[in-house]
Motif scaffolding. Structure first.
Motif, mmCIF file in Angstrom:
data_model
loop_
_atom_site.group_PDB
_atom_site.id
_atom_site.type_symbol
_atom_site.label_atom_id
_atom_site.label_comp_id
_atom_site.label_asym_id
_atom_site.label_seq_id
_atom_site.Cartn_x
_atom_site.Cartn_y
_atom_site.Cartn_z
ATOM 1 N N ALA A 24 24.318 29.976 130.422
ATOM 2 C CA ALA A 24 25.563 30.328 129.739
ATOM 3 C C ALA A 24 25.663 29.630 128.390
ATOM 4 N N ILE A 25 25.255 28.370 128.327
ATOM 5 C CA ILE A 25 25.278 27.630 127.059
ATOM 6 C C ILE A 25 24.281 28.228 126.073
ATOM 7 N N LEU A 26 23.084 28.562 126.542
ATOM 8 C CA LEU A 26 22.092 29.194 125.665
ATOM 9 C C LEU A 26 22.587 30.548 125.164
ATOM 10 N N THR A 27 23.228 31.306 126.040
ATOM 11 C CA THR A 27 23.777 32.602 125.635
ATOM 12 C C THR A 27 24.839 32.421 124.562
ATOM 13 N N PHE A 28 25.671 31.395 124.690
ATOM 14 C CA PHE A 28 26.702 31.133 123.691
ATOM 15 C C PHE A 28 26.076 30.824 122.335
ATOM 16 N N PHE A 29 25.038 29.965 122.300
ATOM 17 C CA PHE A 29 24.404 29.631 121.026
ATOM 18 C C PHE A 29 23.740 30.846 120.380
ATOM 19 N N VAL A 30 23.091 31.660 121.181
ATOM 20 C CA VAL A 30 22.460 32.870 120.641
ATOM 21 C C VAL A 30 23.533 33.821 120.117
ATOM 22 N N THR A 31 24.637 33.940 120.838
ATOM 23 C CA THR A 31 25.712 34.828 120.397
ATOM 24 C C THR A 31 26.365 34.332 119.111
ATOM 25 N N VAL A 32 26.498 33.029 118.947
ATOM 26 C CA VAL A 32 27.024 32.482 117.684
ATOM 27 C C VAL A 32 26.114 32.882 116.535
ATOM 28 N N ILE A 34 24.085 35.482 116.400
ATOM 29 C CA ILE A 34 24.171 36.930 116.182
ATOM 30 C C ILE A 34 25.462 37.300 115.460
ATOM 31 N N VAL A 35 26.580 36.691 115.846
ATOM 32 C CA VAL A 35 27.856 36.986 115.189
ATOM 33 C C VAL A 35 27.814 36.531 113.732
ATOM 34 N N ALA A 39 28.096 39.061 110.601
ATOM 35 C CA ALA A 39 29.149 38.903 109.595
ATOM 36 C C ALA A 39 28.545 38.749 108.206
ATOM 37 N N GLY A 40 27.422 38.061 108.120
ATOM 38 C CA GLY A 40 26.748 37.922 106.830
ATOM 39 C C GLY A 40 26.241 39.244 106.297
ATOM 40 N N LEU A 41 25.713 40.080 107.183
ATOM 41 C CA LEU A 41 25.243 41.403 106.759
ATOM 42 C C LEU A 41 26.400 42.290 106.305
ATOM 43 N N ALA A 42 27.566 42.091 106.893
ATOM 44 C CA ALA A 42 28.742 42.870 106.512
ATOM 45 C C ALA A 42 29.437 42.305 105.279
ATOM 46 N N GLY A 43 28.992 41.142 104.816
ATOM 47 C CA GLY A 43 29.579 40.559 103.620
ATOM 48 C C GLY A 43 30.747 39.642 103.890
ATOM 49 N N TYR A 44 30.943 39.252 105.135
ATOM 50 C CA TYR A 44 32.043 38.354 105.486
ATOM 51 C C TYR A 44 31.524 36.931 105.669
ATOM 52 N N THR A 45 32.404 35.975 105.440
ATOM 53 C CA THR A 45 32.089 34.576 105.716
ATOM 54 C C THR A 45 33.194 34.014 106.608
ATOM 55 N N PRO A 46 33.096 34.271 107.916
ATOM 56 C CA PRO A 46 34.157 33.807 108.822
ATOM 57 C C PRO A 46 34.102 32.295 109.004
ATOM 58 N N SER A 47 35.243 31.715 109.309
ATOM 59 C CA SER A 47 35.276 30.275 109.571
ATOM 60 C C SER A 47 34.714 29.999 110.963
ATOM 61 N N GLY A 48 34.463 28.730 111.228
ATOM 62 C CA GLY A 48 33.833 28.341 112.476
ATOM 63 C C GLY A 48 34.652 28.638 113.709
ATOM 64 N N ASP A 49 35.990 28.578 113.575
ATOM 65 C CA ASP A 49 36.816 28.842 114.754
ATOM 66 C C ASP A 49 36.751 30.305 115.172
ATOM 67 N N ALA A 55 32.166 34.474 119.776
ATOM 68 C CA ALA A 55 30.985 34.214 120.611
ATOM 69 C C ALA A 55 31.392 33.893 122.039
ATOM 70 N N ALA A 56 32.493 33.174 122.214
ATOM 71 C CA ALA A 56 32.958 32.863 123.568
ATOM 72 C C ALA A 56 33.407 34.117 124.308
ATOM 73 N N ILE A 57 34.092 34.997 123.615
ATOM 74 C CA ILE A 57 34.542 36.244 124.246
ATOM 75 C C ILE A 57 33.346 37.102 124.625
ATOM 76 N N LEU A 58 32.382 37.245 123.724
ATOM 77 C CA LEU A 58 31.200 38.053 124.022
ATOM 78 C C LEU A 58 30.360 37.447 125.135
ATOM 79 N N SER A 59 30.183 36.143 125.128
ATOM 80 C CA SER A 59 29.394 35.486 126.170
ATOM 81 C C SER A 59 30.072 35.596 127.526
ATOM 82 N N ALA A 60 31.367 35.349 127.567
ATOM 83 C CA ALA A 60 32.089 35.427 128.834
ATOM 84 C C ALA A 60 32.087 36.842 129.391
ATOM 85 N N SER A 61 32.258 37.822 128.525
ATOM 86 C CA SER A 61 32.270 39.201 129.018
ATOM 87 C C SER A 61 30.893 39.628 129.516
ATOM 88 N N SER A 62 29.837 39.155 128.889
ATOM 89 C CA SER A 62 28.502 39.516 129.372
ATOM 90 C C SER A 62 28.181 38.822 130.689
#
Length: 78
Positions: A24-32, A34-35, A39-49, A55-62
């Motif tokens: 689960a921890i490895l999945t979270f890091f990989v999902t971070v 990927i997100v 976001a970089g490919l879309a031109g966004y620079t989201p904050s860490g939160d 990433a937590a929502i995607l990891s938990a749902s998977s």
């Protein structure tokens, strides 16, 4: 022998829980990653939160989707 079998089952459950937690921890890091890359490919620079939240929502749902029994939907019987 029943007590030793129960103890073996307990140890097996503890080991399985630890392995699932590590995955689960490895999945979270990989999902971070990927997100952040998406976001970089879309031109966004989201904050860490927001990165951590998405990433937590995607990891938990998977994890929940992988743990749910889908045999009722596939038409197979046990």
């Amino acid at each position: 022998m029943g007590l030793l079998d129960s103890f073996g089952g307990l140890v097996g459950s503890i080991i399985a829980s630890i392995v699932l937690l590590v995955f689960a921890i490895l999945t979270f890091f990989v999902t971070v990653f990927i997100v952040q890359a998406g976001a970089g490919l879309a031109g966004y620079t989201p904050s860490g939160d927001y990165l951590a939240l998405s990433a937590a929502i995607l990891s938990a749902s998977s994890i929940v989707a992988g743990a749910s029994p889908l045999s009722g939907l596939s038409g197979t019987t046990q």
